[in-house]
Design an enzyme around this catalytic site. Structure first.
Site, PDB file in Angstrom:
ATOM      1  N   CYS A 120      31.965  22.994  23.239  1.00  0.00           N
ATOM      2  CA  CYS A 120      31.168  23.255  22.032  1.00  0.00           C
ATOM      3  C   CYS A 120      30.203  24.412  22.254  1.00  0.00           C
ATOM      4  O   CYS A 120      29.521  24.850  21.337  1.00  0.00           O
ATOM      5  CB  CYS A 120      30.368  22.028  21.631  1.00  0.00           C
ATOM      6  SG  CYS A 120      31.397  20.582  21.371  1.00  0.00           S
ATOM      7  N   ASP A 153      27.476  24.295  24.222  1.00  0.00           N
ATOM      8  CA  ASP A 153      26.175  23.924  24.785  1.00  0.00           C
ATOM      9  C   ASP A 153      26.221  22.583  25.515  1.00  0.00           C
ATOM     10  O   ASP A 153      26.821  21.629  25.045  1.00  0.00           O
ATOM     11  CB  ASP A 153      25.030  23.822  23.762  1.00  0.00           C
ATOM     12  CG  ASP A 153      25.367  24.228  22.360  1.00  0.00           C
ATOM     13  OD1 ASP A 153      24.752  25.156  21.855  1.00  0.00           O
ATOM     14  OD2 ASP A 153      26.273  23.578  21.759  1.00  0.00           O
ATOM     15  N   CYS A 165      23.392  28.970  24.228  1.00  0.00           N
ATOM     16  CA  CYS A 165      22.874  30.238  23.733  1.00  0.00           C
ATOM     17  C   CYS A 165      21.357  30.289  23.890  1.00  0.00           C
ATOM     18  O   CYS A 165      20.734  29.306  24.299  1.00  0.00           O
ATOM     19  CB  CYS A 165      23.262  30.420  22.268  1.00  0.00           C
ATOM     20  SG  CYS A 165      22.482  29.211  21.189  1.00  0.00           S
ATOM     21  N   CYS A 225      21.175  23.549  17.671  1.00  0.00           N
ATOM     22  CA  CYS A 225      20.508  23.597  18.979  1.00  0.00           C
ATOM     23  C   CYS A 225      19.311  22.650  18.993  1.00  0.00           C
ATOM     24  O   CYS A 225      19.053  21.967  19.992  1.00  0.00           O
ATOM     25  CB  CYS A 225      20.029  25.010  19.297  1.00  0.00           C
ATOM     26  SG  CYS A 225      21.378  26.194  19.469  1.00  0.00           S
TER      27      CYS A 225
END
Lengths: 381, 403, 136
Positions: free
Chosen positions: C37, C39, C63, C106
């Site tokens: 995915c 992360d 990221c 995130c």
């Protein structure tokens, strides 16, 4: 002595300010706008800024402006792309359209469309009664150019749009020749789509725009990479786009000044032409302020154009694209001009670099050439 | 000290060579005529320049100038070649063969044709990016009319064996199109020998301007196309539209330089690429994508395990490089090219394409090596995956929480 | 992609990067996300006898926004009780870091990391937490 350039409807020299705007995008800011790094972002910013300049010049929103490789691609994309999303029906185009509208429209016949050519009167103006008649048939698409490349005759596109919309048709106007020579308003004309080109307004060749009402569904014709919000693939021609933006801004700013400079020259030209016995086409109709299209009875256009070239005047016989062929202009034939006279057609299209002195010299040269050619004709007879 | 950001993205686009710019400018200013204007010197000058450029482009690939058609770029060339040939020859069959790793301009065009009722086979390349010739041959059918294979891949730089493919297609009367946008100036192309029917070119990948390209259309045996843009009948009816003289002149000059300087330039970029490769190979757990033998000399595409792609790009933003191809890098999709080679999404995400060019220096390469080494080290310090790898955990056996 | 100055700050100077020693008392770990995915976040909390998080460390594969979100969370959970830590919402993280819409996941992941770490702690030290909570 370098010849006087009287062929601005074919193409225009680049304005030096446009050149200055473009130059950094060849060597310094050379990134690909699709790249995410600093070089790419710089190029993307430049493309976005130019899109705003183009939109601003014609009273449209930047999101309505898509860059294409020029007027030909813009017109092809609109006709083919809109038709692909519609059920086959009637498409109506004026009888004096540029081939890059007429040919894709003709091609639609193979897909079950019917093509209706809207007639024009002797001065080149669209026959509104014929439009009304055409719209009695269910019509899906209407394309009428704003100003004609040969005659400079300006159509009442706003009126066309009102009628066409009333009949449920989409309306497109090819405004390539009009831009920079008269006020062009996307919203004012109330059309769904409009085609523009840079190199007719002192911008670079190889770039143009299709301006679209966002509700219009157009099938892309060049695919692969999703550029221009999926409408037109291919790496953006950044330098040319920047040049187009700069040219549009200049054109919009200098619109009145352009008319004020060109119109008296054109009027003097028309007057002189009439005195020489020439027929000025589109006389009496609203015309672009820079265009004078004429024929001298009994004198062949190609021959006269060549003679004028030797005398130092760059003019055109018929449209540049088709001037290789020695056939009578379809535009003039559509206006009901006799084939013999049409074969004599010569176009003078003025621009920023021209002055009244050149116009006077031109009229003198023309008088001499006409006399010479008539004398030769008399000898031959 | 080198100036940053350092441009290492010559396969996305190149700066215009100063010699090219110098040739172009007069055609923007004093020699501004429309090449289609047949009645005065402005037009004749422009037409002459266009025809000289056509000779220069033809010379690079050993073709006849009459076989060169100007377009707005390789994307349009690919569209014109594939749609134009498929439409013209559809009476003979409706099957098209291409490769999964082609540029979007080819793939989207083939998809478009599928929507019109054509059938397509997308060949999967070997893990090194090359197409297996036996597999290629097996994909051809009696109703195959067009095959499209790129000479040089834009992402991984591998060079396909178009000579062999051309022979096979010619023997079966199949139109063979080659996208050579990434190949000019890097790979010698001799169209008098290659059995290629249509070939796409771009100027801006070879130090020419954006917005101009060409399509080679073979005359012997003659290849026919249905035009995709109609109007004034320019380019012998194959592509209408006012010719952009300055851009055409630029492409001609760029291709002249490419022809004359290719050998020396390839040595220059190869030395720098090998230096970069040697430097980056010192980092643990790096994987080169694509065959290193059959590859253009300026491309290095490398995946860094256990670091995430976007943070990697952010960390090395002093380097202007690509992750995935330029056209798709605006989205977060992992590169479809690397996936077609069987790379995992993680490795596809953490791949970087370095493409070196005419103006790249050794100092820039050394800077790039040091920067990448330092940043990969830092990101791995941050990476829980790197810890697990170092502890000897096989990440493929870990059951990840759903997300 | 343009990042906010706060994201850039956390990305350039991440707070509390690292791993606690395996011998440390009161340590719990939450690992969320998956490499495929894009992360993976590992959040560790060190909880004292009073049930208060006295230290936190993270490692993140992801990221810039993922790194910043986890770095921020290590700062925020410190000094909080487990329940207080659980009350941190992804929207607060997203707001603090000015995350663009495409990066909201995130902040969601960071919230999940807190929940996972607390759950891990409760699984290991369930009784102690209850006592601490009762006392409070």
């Amino acid at each position: 002595m370098s010849p006087a350039y009287f062929d601005h409807n074919a193409t225009t020299p680049l304005d030096e300010r446009v050149l200055a705007a473009m130059l950094p995008y060849f060597r310094e800011h050379y990134g690909n706008p699709s790249s995410r790094h600093a070089f790419g972002r710089e190029a993307r910013r430049a493309v976005d800024a130019a899109r705003e300049q183009v939109a601003h010049a014609i009273g449209a929103y930047p999101t309505q402006v898509s860059f294409v490789s020029g007027g030909t691609e813009g017109n092809n994309l609109l006709i083919r792309g809109a038709a692909a999303r519609l059920k086959p029906g009637q498409i109506a185009v004026s009888a004096v359209e540029h081939p890059c509208v007429t040919k894709p429209a003709q091609e639609l016949l193979e897909q079950g469309w019917r093509l209706r050519k809207l007639t024009v009167d002797r001065t080149g103006r669209l026959d509104m009664a014929d439009l009304d008649d055409a719209l009695r048939e269910p019509t899906r698409l209407v394309s009428v150019m704003l100003a004609n490349n040969e005659t400079g005759v300006v159509q009442d596109v706003a009126a066309v749009a009102e009628k066409a919309r009333g009949a449920g048709a989409l309306v497109h106007t090819d405004a390539v020749q009009a831009l920079g020579k008269m006020a062009v308003g996307f919203a004012d004309l109330n059309v769904h789509a409009m085609t523009l080109s840079a190199h007719k307004v002192y911008g670079p060749k190889g770039i143009g725009a299709l301006v679209l009402d966002k509700r219009l569904d157009i099938k892309p014709q060049i695919t692969g990479g999703g550029h221009e919000r999926g409408l037109r693939a291919g790496t953006e021609n950044v330098a040319a786009i920047v040049g187009f933006g700069a040219a549009c801004e200049l054109a919009a700013r200098r619109l009145e000044e352009f008319a004020a400079q060109a119109r008296p020259m054109r009027e003097r030209l028309d007057q002189g032409l009439r005195e020489l016995g020439a027929t000025v086409f589109g006389d009496g109709a609203r015309r672009l302020p820079n265009t004078s299209y004429f024929a001298v009875p009994g004198i062949d256009g190609e021959t006269l154009v060549m003679a004028l070239d030797r005398a130092g005047f760059a003019v055109a016989s018929g449209a540049a694209c088709s001037s290789g062929a020695a056939e009578a202009s379809p535009v003039l034939l559509a206006m009901g001009v006799e084939r013999e006279l049409a074969r004599g057609a010569v176009r003078v299209s003025l621009g920023w670099s021209n002055g009244m002195g050149q116009v006077e010299q031109f009229l003198l040269a023309l008088r001499n050439e006409i006399l010479k050619l008539k004398k030769m004709a008399a000898v031959a007879a | 000290m080198v100036k940053t950001p350092i441009y290492l993205d010559y396969s996305a686009t190149t700066p215009v060579d100063p010699r090219v710019a110098e040739q172009m400018i007069p055609y923007l200013t004093e020699k501004f005529g429309n090449p289609a204007s047949r009645s005065h010197e402005f037009g004749w000058d422009a037409e002459k320049a266009v025809e000289e450029a056509r000779e220069q482009v033809a010379a690079l690939v050993n073709a006849d100038p009459k076989e060169i058609v100007w377009t707005s770029g390789a994307t349009e060339s690919n569209n014109l070649a594939i749609k134009g040939a498929a439409h013209f020859y559809q009476g003979k069959g409706k099957h098209i063969v291409t490769v999964m790793t082609e540029h979007k301009a080819v793939l989207d065009t083939v998809r478009h044709l599928e929507s019109e009722g054509f059938e397509a086979t997308y060949l999967k390349p070997e893990p090194n990016g090359l197409v297996d010739i036996d597999q290629f041959t097996a994909a051809l059918r009696p109703d195959t009319i067009v095959v499209s294979v790129m000479l040089v891949n834009n992402e991984i730089g591998v060079v396909q064996d178009i000579a062999a493919m051309g022979e096979i297609c010619r023997a079966r009367g199949i139109i063979f199109h080659v996208d050579a946008a990434q190949a000019t100036g890097k790979v010698a192309i001799d169209l008098s020998k290659l059995k290629v029917d249509l070939m796409s070119f771009s100027a801006h990948k070879t130090y020419g301007p954006k917005g101009i390209g060409a399509l080679y259309v073979r005359r012997k045996p003659r290849v026919r196309l249905e035009a995709q843009m109609h109007g004034g009948g320019h380019e012998r009816g194959m592509r209408s539209g006012t010719l952009a003289t300055h851009q055409i002149v630029g492409m001609g000059e760029a291709f002249r330089i490419a022809r004359e300087e290719m050998a020396a330039e390839n040595e220059h970029v190869r030395a720098l690429r090998d230096r970069l490769y040697a430097g980056l190979s010192q980092i643990e757990e790096v994987h080169v994508n694509g065959d290193m033998e059959n590859r253009v000399p300026h491309n290095l595409n490398i995946s860094f395990s256990f670091v995430e792609g976007e943070s990697l790009i952010m960390a090395i933003r002093d380097l202007a490089v690509s992750s995935g191809s330029a056209c798709t890098s605006a989205s977060l999709e992992p590169s479809y090219v690397l996936r077609a080679l069987g790379r995992s999404d993680e490795l596809a995400h953490s791949s970087i394409r370095f493409t070196i060019g005419r103006f790249t220096t050794e100092a820039e390469i050394d800077y790039a090596i040091d920067l990448v080494k330092a940043k990969i080290g830092r990101l791995r310090e941050l990476s829980p995956l790197w810890d697990m790898f170092k502890e000897g955990i096989d990440l493929s056996t870990v059951k990840w929480a759903a997300h | 992609m343009s990042y906010s100055t706060k994201v850039l700050d956390h990305y350039e100077n991440p707070r509390n990067v690292g791993t606690f020693g395996s011998e440390d008392e009161g340590v719990a770990t939450g690992m969320v996300g998956a490499p495929a995915c894009g992360d993976v976040m590992k959040l560790q909390i060190k909880v004292n006898k009073d049930g208060v998080i006295e230290d936190a460390k993270f490692k993140t594969y992801g990221c810039g926004s993922a790194i910043a979100s986890s770095s921020l969370v290590t700062e925020w959970v410190k000094g909080k009780t487990l329940d207080e830590a659980l009350s941190i919402k992804n929207t607060q993280i997203a707001e603090e870091l000015a995350l663009p819409p495409v990066k909201i996941h995130c902040s969601v992941l960071a919230e999940d990391a807190i929940k996972a770490a607390v759950a891990d702690y409760k699984a290991k030290h369930g009784a102690m937490v209850e006592t601490a909570a009762c006392k409070g």
